[in-house]
Design an enzyme around this catalytic site. Structure first.
Site, short mmCIF file in Angstrom:
data_model
loop_
_atom_site.label_atom_id
_atom_site.label_comp_id
_atom_site.label_asym_id
_atom_site.label_seq_id
_atom_site.Cartn_x
_atom_site.Cartn_y
_atom_site.Cartn_z
N CYS A 137 0.94 -1.25 0.51
CA CYS A 137 -0.10 -0.59 -0.24
C CYS A 137 0.68 1.54 0.04
O CYS A 137 1.42 1.50 1.31
CB CYS A 137 -1.09 -0.16 1.39
SG CYS A 137 -1.85 1.64 1.33
N CYS A 141 -0.63 3.98 1.82
CA CYS A 141 -0.66 3.87 3.10
C CYS A 141 1.14 4.10 3.64
O CYS A 141 1.63 4.81 4.75
CB CYS A 141 -0.34 2.30 4.06
SG CYS A 141 -2.04 2.42 3.55
N ASP A 142 2.37 3.16 3.18
CA ASP A 142 3.19 3.35 3.55
C ASP A 142 4.59 3.91 2.93
O ASP A 142 5.36 4.45 3.88
CB ASP A 142 3.88 1.83 3.38
CG ASP A 142 3.12 1.32 4.54
OD1 ASP A 142 2.94 2.13 5.35
OD2 ASP A 142 3.11 -0.02 4.56
C1 FAD Z 1 0.23 -3.75 4.98
C2 FAD Z 1 -1.17 -2.43 5.14
C3 FAD Z 1 -0.67 -1.64 5.62
C4 FAD Z 1 -1.47 -0.76 5.51
N1 FAD Z 1 -1.42 0.38 5.92
C5 FAD Z 1 -2.64 1.44 6.67
C6 FAD Z 1 -2.74 2.77 6.58
O1 FAD Z 1 -1.82 2.91 7.25
N2 FAD Z 1 -4.17 3.54 6.35
C7 FAD Z 1 -4.79 3.01 6.14
O2 FAD Z 1 -6.09 3.82 5.91
N3 FAD Z 1 -4.47 2.01 5.56
C8 FAD Z 1 -3.89 0.56 5.52
N4 FAD Z 1 -3.99 -0.20 4.24
C9 FAD Z 1 -5.15 -0.04 4.31
C10 FAD Z 1 -6.37 -1.30 5.44
O3 FAD Z 1 -5.25 -2.13 6.38
C11 FAD Z 1 -7.80 -1.59 4.67
O4 FAD Z 1 -8.66 -0.32 3.90
C12 FAD Z 1 -8.65 -2.10 5.87
O5 FAD Z 1 -8.05 -2.43 6.34
C13 FAD Z 1 -10.37 -2.34 5.01
O6 FAD Z 1 -10.85 -2.58 5.89
P1 FAD Z 1 -11.70 -3.68 5.80
O7 FAD Z 1 -12.92 -3.51 7.89
O8 FAD Z 1 -13.10 -3.32 4.97
O9 FAD Z 1 -11.17 -5.50 5.61
P2 FAD Z 1 -10.06 -5.73 6.69
O10 FAD Z 1 -9.45 -5.14 7.14
O11 FAD Z 1 -9.47 -6.83 5.82
O12 FAD Z 1 -10.81 -6.92 7.63
C14 FAD Z 1 -11.39 -8.29 6.30
C15 FAD Z 1 -12.67 -8.95 8.13
O13 FAD Z 1 -12.82 -9.71 6.93
C16 FAD Z 1 -12.56 -11.10 7.53
N5 FAD Z 1 -13.13 -12.77 6.88
C17 FAD Z 1 -12.82 -12.31 5.49
N6 FAD Z 1 -13.20 -12.90 5.10
C18 FAD Z 1 -14.31 -13.74 6.19
C19 FAD Z 1 -15.51 -14.51 6.19
N7 FAD Z 1 -15.77 -15.80 5.49
N8 FAD Z 1 -16.07 -15.50 7.79
C20 FAD Z 1 -15.53 -14.10 8.26
N9 FAD Z 1 -15.19 -13.16 8.30
C21 FAD Z 1 -13.87 -13.22 7.19
C22 FAD Z 1 -11.00 -10.85 8.38
O14 FAD Z 1 -10.71 -12.12 8.62
C23 FAD Z 1 -11.26 -9.97 8.64
O15 FAD Z 1 -11.05 -9.53 9.79
C24 FAD Z 1 -2.68 -0.99 5.11
C25 FAD Z 1 -2.92 -2.52 4.49
C26 FAD Z 1 -1.60 -3.40 4.05
C27 FAD Z 1 -2.31 -4.60 4.06
#
Ligand code: FAD
Length: 314
Positions: free
Chosen positions: A139, A142-143
């Site tokens: 990302c 992000c980084d």
């Molecule tokens: C290395 C890295 C660094 C990042 N740094 C930043 C940052 O500094 N700032 C920022 O704003 N964003 C950052 N991001 C992006 C950010 O992490 C994502 O945009 C954000 O986490 C998305 O949130 P979400 O809740 O949609 O999904 P996610 O965080 O992807 O969470 C998905 C959840 O769904 C669950 N899940 C999936 N499938 C199932 C299923 N079938 N049954 C039950 N549960 C399930 C998983 O276990 C998880 O808990 C970063 C991403 C990465 C990879």
């Protein structure tokens, strides 16, 4: 077939990232008694990163896992029932909607909030895994800030890679863009932006052999597949931009989605094409993919679920 023993849930939240927890906080405070299944990665994508500096409310930044622990506590404080388990199947034609957890536990739900996120695609190198969070990132937004004034590399040839390379070039002293073929998949306009940028050097016909460094990224060894030559380039950050996969497979037979699997919501809402089923966070967001936007749409999903139930008279 409907089982008479299925537990019935008013508001089911699938996923425990920023979107799921924010939905849980709002749903719990609205009295919806939400039940959350956390999935394989409790806390979501931010649990694999170190510093988060762009989430509002943390003036000194916060470690990703710590921030997710804060969100969890906040959701629990209002009574969210947080459980281990993965949603393995759904039947969204059934009334009420049916969900299977871990291939055995049957649930029914009045409302379902899908917050299952997206997973970054990786190259699959052991060094990439070892140095993830220590210079390797998926990302740039992000980084990238951590590498301002430094040399970095980015892998990928699509629109996202081109956009992220341009973003990095605004911050970093030099960006090597590693492109496997002799051409890019990115749109012409994005390619032009990359090629016209004096800070970006495109390495055509090139693949990543190894990311080098003991505790942090120090260099990348790349191989020119046409000439068969390798070289080491000193860098501090290595960005992978070869795509994301939304975690939406089990929902796709029922819910409208794009060709990559991102769930489609009615513009300006979290509503899917199925009544009472809402989607939020990265699983429905190809464009922004940030914690704060995921949290924002999580809030929308809880409010949409609450209004849906109110309209039913529940
Ligand atoms: C290395 C890295 C660094 C990042 N740094 C930043 C940052 O500094 N700032 C920022 O704003 N964003 C950052 N991001 C992006 C950010 O992490 C994502 O945009 C954000 O986490 C998305 O949130 P979400 O809740 O949609 O999904 P996610 O965080 O992807 O969470 C998905 C959840 O769904 C669950 N899940 C999936 N499938 C199932 C299923 N079938 N049954 C039950 N549960 C399930 C998983 O276990 C998880 O808990 C970063 C991403 C990465 C990879």
């Amino acid at each position: 077939m409907a089982s008479t023993t299925a537990e019935h849930i008013h508001c089911l939240i699938i996923g425990s990232g920023p979107a799921g927890y924010t939905a849980a906080i709002y749903a719990a405070r609205a009295g919806l008694k939400p039940v959350m299944y956390q999935g394989l990665q409790p806390g979501g994508q931010l649990t694999i990163t170190n510093d988060v500096e762009n989430f509002p409310g943390y003036p000194d930044g916060v470690m990703g896992p710590e921030m997710m622990e804060d969100l969890k506590k906040q959701a629990e404080r209002f009574g969210t029932d947080i459980r281990y388990g993965i949603a393995t199947a759904v039947d969204f034609e059934a009334h009420p909607r049916r969900i299977t957890i871990d291939e055995k536990l049957e649930l029914t739900a009045d409302t379902v909030i899908i917050a299952t996120g997206a997973s970054a695609k990786w190259l699959g190198l052991p060094s990439e895994q070892r140095l993830n969070g220590s210079g390797v990132s998926a990302c740039a937004v992000c980084d990238g800030f951590f590498y301002r004034g430094k040399e970095v590399a980015i892998v990928g040839a699509g629109d996202t890679a081109a956009e992220e390379a341009t973003y990095l070039a605004n911050l970093c002293s030099k960006v090597y863009m590693i492109v496997r073929k002799g051409e890019m998949k990115a749109s012409k306009i994005m390619q032009k932006r990359v090629l016209d940028n004096p800070k970006i050097e495109v390495l055509w016909n090139t693949v990543t052999d190894e990311i080098l460094g003991e505790h942090a990224v120090e260099a990348v060894r790349v191989k020119n597949v046409v000439e068969g030559t390798t070289r080491e380039i000193p860098i501090h950050g290595f960005f992978v931009a070869i795509g994301h996969e939304p975690n939406s497979k089990i929902f796709q037979p029922y819910l409208h989605h794009d060709e990559q699997g991102y769930l489609k919501t009615l513009p300006g809402t979290s509503k899917t094409n199925i009544d009472g089923v809402f989607a939020c966070g990265d699983v429905q967001d190809f464009t922004y993919r940030q914690a704060v936007t995921a949290a924002g749409t999580g809030c929308m999903a809880a409010l949409d679920a609450e209004r849906y139930l109110a309209a039913l008279g529940d």
